[in-house]
Design an enzyme around this catalytic site. Structure first.
Site, mmCIF file in Angstrom:
data_model
loop_
_atom_site.group_PDB
_atom_site.id
_atom_site.type_symbol
_atom_site.label_atom_id
_atom_site.label_comp_id
_atom_site.label_asym_id
_atom_site.label_seq_id
_atom_site.Cartn_x
_atom_site.Cartn_y
_atom_site.Cartn_z
ATOM 1 N N ARG A 69 0.901 -1.186 -0.027
ATOM 2 C CA ARG A 69 0.119 0.020 -0.100
ATOM 3 C C ARG A 69 0.892 1.282 -0.068
ATOM 4 O O ARG A 69 0.400 2.209 0.632
ATOM 5 C CB ARG A 69 -0.953 0.030 1.193
ATOM 6 C CG ARG A 69 -2.083 -1.066 1.102
ATOM 7 C CD ARG A 69 -3.259 -0.265 0.305
ATOM 8 N NE ARG A 69 -4.259 -1.487 0.088
ATOM 9 C CZ ARG A 69 -5.265 -1.764 0.691
ATOM 10 N NH1 ARG A 69 -5.846 -0.752 1.419
ATOM 11 N NH2 ARG A 69 -6.117 -2.720 0.038
ATOM 12 N N ARG A 83 -3.686 6.268 0.536
ATOM 13 C CA ARG A 83 -4.239 7.456 1.157
ATOM 14 C C ARG A 83 -3.468 8.486 2.237
ATOM 15 O O ARG A 83 -3.740 9.441 2.463
ATOM 16 C CB ARG A 83 -5.620 6.864 1.884
ATOM 17 C CG ARG A 83 -6.566 6.623 0.945
ATOM 18 C CD ARG A 83 -8.101 6.709 1.634
ATOM 19 N NE ARG A 83 -9.010 6.851 0.347
ATOM 20 C CZ ARG A 83 -9.229 7.741 -0.288
ATOM 21 N NH1 ARG A 83 -8.985 9.245 0.168
ATOM 22 N NH2 ARG A 83 -10.102 7.873 -1.459
ATOM 23 N N ARG A 135 -7.334 11.048 -6.254
ATOM 24 C CA ARG A 135 -8.398 10.419 -6.152
ATOM 25 C C ARG A 135 -9.899 11.216 -5.710
ATOM 26 O O ARG A 135 -10.837 10.414 -5.725
ATOM 27 C CB ARG A 135 -7.982 9.152 -5.031
ATOM 28 C CG ARG A 135 -7.459 8.268 -5.482
ATOM 29 C CD ARG A 135 -7.864 6.815 -5.722
ATOM 30 N NE ARG A 135 -8.787 6.195 -4.975
ATOM 31 C CZ ARG A 135 -10.065 6.660 -5.204
ATOM 32 N NH1 ARG A 135 -10.662 7.423 -6.205
ATOM 33 N NH2 ARG A 135 -11.102 5.853 -4.301
ATOM 34 N N ASP A 187 -6.629 -2.927 -7.919
ATOM 35 C CA ASP A 187 -7.041 -3.891 -6.613
ATOM 36 C C ASP A 187 -7.218 -5.127 -7.267
ATOM 37 O O ASP A 187 -7.507 -5.550 -8.395
ATOM 38 C CB ASP A 187 -8.407 -3.151 -6.338
ATOM 39 C CG ASP A 187 -8.747 -3.473 -4.850
ATOM 40 O OD1 ASP A 187 -8.146 -2.794 -4.186
ATOM 41 O OD2 ASP A 187 -9.564 -4.507 -4.796
ATOM 42 N N TYR A 212 -14.699 -12.508 -0.474
ATOM 43 C CA TYR A 212 -15.333 -11.254 -0.995
ATOM 44 C C TYR A 212 -16.562 -11.659 -1.723
ATOM 45 O O TYR A 212 -17.465 -10.904 -1.609
ATOM 46 C CB TYR A 212 -14.511 -10.551 -1.643
ATOM 47 C CG TYR A 212 -13.501 -9.589 -0.974
ATOM 48 C CD1 TYR A 212 -13.978 -8.276 0.021
ATOM 49 C CD2 TYR A 212 -11.981 -9.911 -0.887
ATOM 50 C CE1 TYR A 212 -12.792 -8.129 0.950
ATOM 51 C CE2 TYR A 212 -11.100 -9.478 -0.148
ATOM 52 C CZ TYR A 212 -11.449 -8.307 0.785
ATOM 53 O OH TYR A 212 -10.525 -7.790 1.565
HETATM 54 O O1 1CP Z 1 0.345 0.475 -3.357
HETATM 55 C C1 1CP Z 1 -0.490 -0.233 -3.449
HETATM 56 O O2 1CP Z 1 -0.189 -1.368 -2.821
HETATM 57 C C2 1CP Z 1 -1.688 0.133 -4.121
HETATM 58 C C3 1CP Z 1 -2.204 -0.953 -4.734
HETATM 59 C C4 1CP Z 1 -3.316 -1.793 -4.140
HETATM 60 C C5 1CP Z 1 -3.167 -3.287 -3.762
HETATM 61 C C6 1CP Z 1 -1.831 -4.304 -4.135
HETATM 62 C C7 1CP Z 1 -4.635 -1.571 -3.838
HETATM 63 C C8 1CP Z 1 -5.164 -0.027 -3.904
HETATM 64 N N1 1CP Z 1 -5.390 -2.567 -3.293
HETATM 65 C C9 1CP Z 1 -4.332 -3.759 -3.282
HETATM 66 C C10 1CP Z 1 -4.536 -5.132 -2.931
HETATM 67 C C11 1CP Z 1 -5.831 -5.351 -2.081
HETATM 68 N N2 1CP Z 1 -7.010 -5.056 -2.048
HETATM 69 C C12 1CP Z 1 -5.753 -6.359 -0.922
HETATM 70 C C13 1CP Z 1 -4.529 -7.258 -0.896
HETATM 71 C C14 1CP Z 1 -3.613 -6.590 0.222
HETATM 72 C C15 1CP Z 1 -4.437 -6.450 1.428
HETATM 73 O O3 1CP Z 1 -4.294 -7.334 2.226
HETATM 74 O O4 1CP Z 1 -4.666 -5.310 1.978
HETATM 75 C C16 1CP Z 1 -7.220 -6.743 -0.562
HETATM 76 C C17 1CP Z 1 -7.649 -7.356 0.389
HETATM 77 C C18 1CP Z 1 -7.818 -5.614 -1.166
HETATM 78 C C19 1CP Z 1 -9.260 -5.222 -0.925
HETATM 79 C C20 1CP Z 1 -9.625 -4.029 -0.614
HETATM 80 N N3 1CP Z 1 -9.545 -2.776 -1.495
HETATM 81 C C21 1CP Z 1 -9.796 -3.452 0.576
HETATM 82 C C22 1CP Z 1 -10.020 -4.197 1.993
HETATM 83 C C23 1CP Z 1 -11.335 -4.412 2.279
HETATM 84 C C24 1CP Z 1 -11.754 -5.247 3.489
HETATM 85 O O5 1CP Z 1 -12.150 -4.676 4.527
HETATM 86 O O6 1CP Z 1 -11.592 -6.503 3.571
HETATM 87 C C25 1CP Z 1 -10.018 -1.999 0.357
HETATM 88 C C26 1CP Z 1 -10.509 -1.002 1.554
HETATM 89 C C27 1CP Z 1 -9.760 -1.620 -0.746
HETATM 90 C C28 1CP Z 1 -9.764 -0.397 -1.561
HETATM 91 C C29 1CP Z 1 -8.264 0.120 -1.788
HETATM 92 N N4 1CP Z 1 -7.544 -0.836 -2.845
HETATM 93 C C30 1CP Z 1 -6.443 0.201 -2.823
HETATM 94 C C31 1CP Z 1 -6.581 1.495 -2.177
HETATM 95 C C32 1CP Z 1 -5.244 2.353 -2.228
HETATM 96 C C33 1CP Z 1 -7.714 1.222 -1.336
HETATM 97 C C34 1CP Z 1 -8.272 2.304 -0.480
HETATM 98 C C35 1CP Z 1 -9.430 3.177 -1.021
HETATM 99 C C36 1CP Z 1 -9.095 4.297 -1.851
HETATM 100 O O7 1CP Z 1 -8.211 4.863 -2.162
HETATM 101 O O8 1CP Z 1 -10.162 4.764 -2.138
#
Ligand code: 1CP
Length: 367
Positions: free
Chosen positions: A37, A41, A50, A86, A164
């Site tokens: 990540r 944010r 964003r 994602d 999911y």
């Molecule tokens: O730098 C980076 O890593 C950005 C790229 C990235 C990656 C590798 C994002 C952007 N998401 C992911 C992988 C991802 N997405 C995982 C695996 C890694 C981990 O365990 O965290 C998972 C489980 C998700 C699913 C997901 N997407 C969630 C979790 C939900 C939950 O409660 O189970 C969330 C909140 C997101 C949204 C998301 N994806 C990425 C970002 C920066 C965000 C935040 C929202 C936003 O910016 O508006």
């Protein structure tokens, strides 16, 4: 760039291959570092890009993904970039509706209820062509990186994606998805196979598009425990490594290192170290020395500072990094956090983490 990501590309020469060398088990001048990540944010410029943009519209814009991927590299001397995207674009490409609710997380209005719902899913063979926008983002980003550092592609592992698709979003217990494992083992395997069949060409397509390493996120491994993990997660994790490697060879593409990160999967460390991946990512609950003893020098380890350690003072971050580097040792090691950065983290402290890894690992090699 073709939608299916095929065809050899011409990219700028790589100037910093420290991350790739460590992944393959070669000697390096210092320990490479990146953060899960890292595009997120916690960066004000990320929030600005964003702002008022729907999350998945951002994912579909190669320009936006490229900009977000490069942002952390403009601030910190990281040794790898990870493409902004994602894991949930894969269920979307299989035909499921997914929205990202600001402040809440992902939401599936019509999650899978029973085996009949599997018929709603598209043929996994079309998934890679649905995800041409990710391939385009990768190609553009690889070009704009201009060889500064390697670009990592990624996907969610089958079990994590399954949670999911059944839970309809995040969950504390994964009780609905686990209910499938106990009550509908055949349908569960069918779903996990569909996901595997979708993920293999998707990951190969990412490499064809320019990804120089691949990370598979099994973020919900910890909910399974050893028995369910061995039955419903590990076979697919193994299959993906084997088939992606064969797929790359068949497409005439050079092999890339593959990373498996199974969060809270400490019970499966030995199996994961032999699952066909060059790198095993560790969360912060594992002791580096014990992990190294268990896997030996056959794989590279990646991790595993508690992300919350970044709330500590910069001085303490330096001390924690020093301990972590001493414990992992200079070979077959990539520094990272044990999971992703949180939105309220101070970018200065991320910089302190990265600098401490570089500084201390150079000192280690002198002594
Ligand atoms: O730098 C980076 O890593 C950005 C790229 C990235 C990656 C590798 C994002 C952007 N998401 C992911 C992988 C991802 N997405 C995982 C695996 C890694 C981990 O365990 O965290 C998972 C489980 C998700 C699913 C997901 N997407 C969630 C979790 C939900 C939950 O409660 O189970 C969330 C909140 C997101 C949204 C998301 N994806 C990425 C970002 C920066 C965000 C935040 C929202 C936003 O910016 O508006």
């Amino acid at each position: 760039m073709e939608a299916n990501g095929s065809g050899p590309q011409c990219f700028p020469e790589l100037k910093n291959d420290t991350f790739l060398r460590a992944a393959w088990g070669e000697e390096t001048d210092y320990t490479p570092v990146w953060c899960m990540r890292q595009a997120g944010r916690y960066l004000p410029e990320f929030r600005e890009t964003r702002a008022n943009q729907d999350f998945f519209s951002t994912c579909r814009s190669p320009e936006a993904c490229c900009e977000l991927t490069l942002q952390p590299l403009q601030r910190f001397p990281l040794d790898a970039a990870i493409i902004f995207s994602d894991i949930l674009v894969v269920p979307q490409a299989l035909g499921m509706e997914v929205t990202m609710v600001p402040g809440k997380g992902p939401s599936f209005p019509e999650p899978l209820r029973d085996e009949r719902d599997l018929e709603r899913l598209r043929d996994p063979a079309v998934v890679a062509s649905e995800l041409g926008y990710v391939f385009q983002a990768i190609t553009l980003t690889r070009k704009r990186l201009a060889g500064r550092v390697p670009l990592i592609g990624f996907a969610g592992a089958p079990w994590t994606l399954m949670t999911y698709m059944i839970e309809g979003g995040g969950s504390n217990t994964m009780a609905q998805a686990k209910r499938w494992l106990y009550q509908k083992p055949q349908a569960s395997h069918q779903l996990l196979r569909i996901l595997t069949d979708a993920l293999v060409p998707y990951l190969v397509g990412q490499v064809a598009a320019g990804a120089q390493a691949l990370q598979l996120f099994e973020s919900h491994a910890g909910h399974l425990g050893p028995q369910l993990f061995n039955k419903f997660a590990l076979p697919y994790i193994r299959d993906i490594a084997k088939r992606v490697k064969a797929g790359l060879q068949k497409a005439g593409l050079a092999p890339v290192p593959m990373i498996i990160f199974a969060k809270d999967g400490h019970f499966a460390l030995d199996e994961l170290a032999q699952a066909g991946y060059e790198v095993v990512g560790l969360d912060w609950t594992m002791t580096p020395k014990k992990a190294r003893e268990r896997v030996g020098k056959t794989v590279t380890l990646q991790g595993n500072l508690d992300p919350c350690a970044l709330y500590a003072s910069e001085e303490e971050i330096g001390q924690l990094v020093q301990q972590m580097l001493d414990d992992f040792g200079p070979r077959r090691y990539i520094a990272n956090l044990g999971h992703g950065l949180y939105p309220d983290m101070d970018p200065e402290h991320v910089g302190a983490f990265v600098d401490a890894v570089h500084r201390h690992s150079r000192l280690l090699r002198k002594n």
